[in-house]
Design an enzyme around this catalytic site. Structure first.
Site, PDB file in Angstrom:
ATOM      1  N   SER A 109       0.838  -1.193   0.000  1.00  0.00           N
ATOM      2  CA  SER A 109       0.000   0.000   0.000  1.00  0.00           C
ATOM      3  C   SER A 109       0.884   1.257   0.000  1.00  0.00           C
ATOM      4  CB  SER A 109      -0.969  -0.041   1.187  1.00  0.00           C
ATOM      5  OG  SER A 109      -1.949   0.947   1.084  1.00  0.00           O
ATOM      6  N   GLU A 111     -12.656   9.299 -12.577  1.00  0.00           N
ATOM      7  CA  GLU A 111     -12.963  10.350 -13.533  1.00  0.00           C
ATOM      8  C   GLU A 111     -12.097  10.181 -14.772  1.00  0.00           C
ATOM      9  OE1 GLU A 111     -12.616  14.210 -11.707  1.00  0.00           O
ATOM     10  OE2 GLU A 111     -13.107  13.402  -9.734  1.00  0.00           O
ATOM     11  N   HIS A 145      -4.000  -0.533  -4.607  1.00  0.00           N
ATOM     12  CA  HIS A 145      -5.461  -0.731  -4.503  1.00  0.00           C
ATOM     13  C   HIS A 145      -6.094  -0.390  -5.854  1.00  0.00           C
ATOM     14  CE1 HIS A 145      -5.094  -0.947  -0.075  1.00  0.00           C
ATOM     15  NE2 HIS A 145      -4.308   0.108  -0.176  1.00  0.00           N
TER      16      HIS A 145
END
Length: 272
Positions: free
Chosen positions: A132, A150, A174
């Site tokens: 992460s 987006e 992720h």
């Protein structure tokens, strides 16, 4: 038992299995030396470093590691700690946990501790793992934050300096789980010379000394190669306007697949 390279760098997309098969953490442990492993755990990205540090100590101890130490760096002066530096000098592996990548870089960047870690990784003397936030810091340029879902635009991504362990990459984690393709493309629009690496949860890109990246885990690793990018409107539009990027190469790699960083070519894994 298969032998793994100690010089590997394991870049993990977060949320790796810590309970059942623990495939990725098992690979890290094997690369570290198995029962002979000497593992330094750096939980500095976390808001709860004691809890997360102890959790990884427990995981690797259960696998059979006997020599583990949490390098609990909470301020920059601890990056000069002689005891920590001595442990980094003798350890066979270093693991950086998740949390906040800006916090991790703020504590470690340009400290004697981090410089020695970088040198040992470069020389192939030690295995490095990061999950992460610990994965996000690997490149020279780092995705520090942003939004998801987006169209690519400059306002979508916040960039900062990473730790430069694998300078030529920009890592996002992720990845498909949080719909982050657009922000990786936004980052690459200003740095097309870098290799974009998007890593799903419970998935790992294993950077090997022989220039190959190997994928292990349950998800995919997305590679965006902007080396041949022929056009972008990055410097011509407002921050929130959509970005155009022409002639990018895209690879989606699954478990067992590999990618050659020198030739920029993917290789399919062997189906067992």
């Amino acid at each position: 038992m298969k032998q793994y390279l100690r010089s590997s760098v394991l870049v993990i997309g977060g949320a790796e299995d810590k309970v059942h098969g623990k495939e990725i953490l098992q690979r890290f442990w094997h690369c570290a030396g198995g029962t002979d492993a000497i593992i330094a755990i750096i939980p500095s990205a976390s808001r709860e470093p004691t809890i997360i540090g102890d959790r990884y100590v427990s995981i690797f101890s259960e696998m059979g590691a006997k020599d583990l130490k949490v390098l609990d760096v909470r301020d920059r002066i601890q990056g000069e700690d002689k005891d920590y530096q001595e442990y980094v000098e003798k350890c066979t592996a270093i693991f950086m946990t998740g949390g906040d990548q800006l916090r991790l870089c703020g504590l470690l960047a340009d400290t004697p501790l981090m410089e020695r870690i970088r040198q040992r990784v470069k020389l192939g003397e030690v295995t490095l793992g990061g999950t992460s936030a610990g994965a996000a810091v690997m490149g020279h340029h780092m995705i520090a934050g942003g939004s998801s879902g987006e169209s690519p635009n400059r306002a979508l991504v916040d960039m900062a300096m990473g730790l430069g362990i694998i300078p030529e990459v920009i890592v996002d984690q992720h990845f498909h789980n949080r719909n982050r393709m657009a922000r990786l493309l936004s980052a690459l629009s200003n740095h097309p010379e870098r290799l974009g690496i998007g890593i799903d949860e419970d998935t790992c890109a294993v950077f090997q000394k022989d220039e190959y990246i190997e994928v292990i885990g349950k998800g995919t690793v997305t590679i965006v190669d902007g080396q041949a990018m022929s056009y972008t409107n990055h410097g011509k539009v407002a921050a929130e306007d959509p970005l155009a990027l022409h002639n990018l190469r895209l690879h989606i790699l699954g478990h067992g697949d590999r990618y050659n960083r020198k030739t920029h070519q993917p290789m399919a894994g062997i189906v067992e």
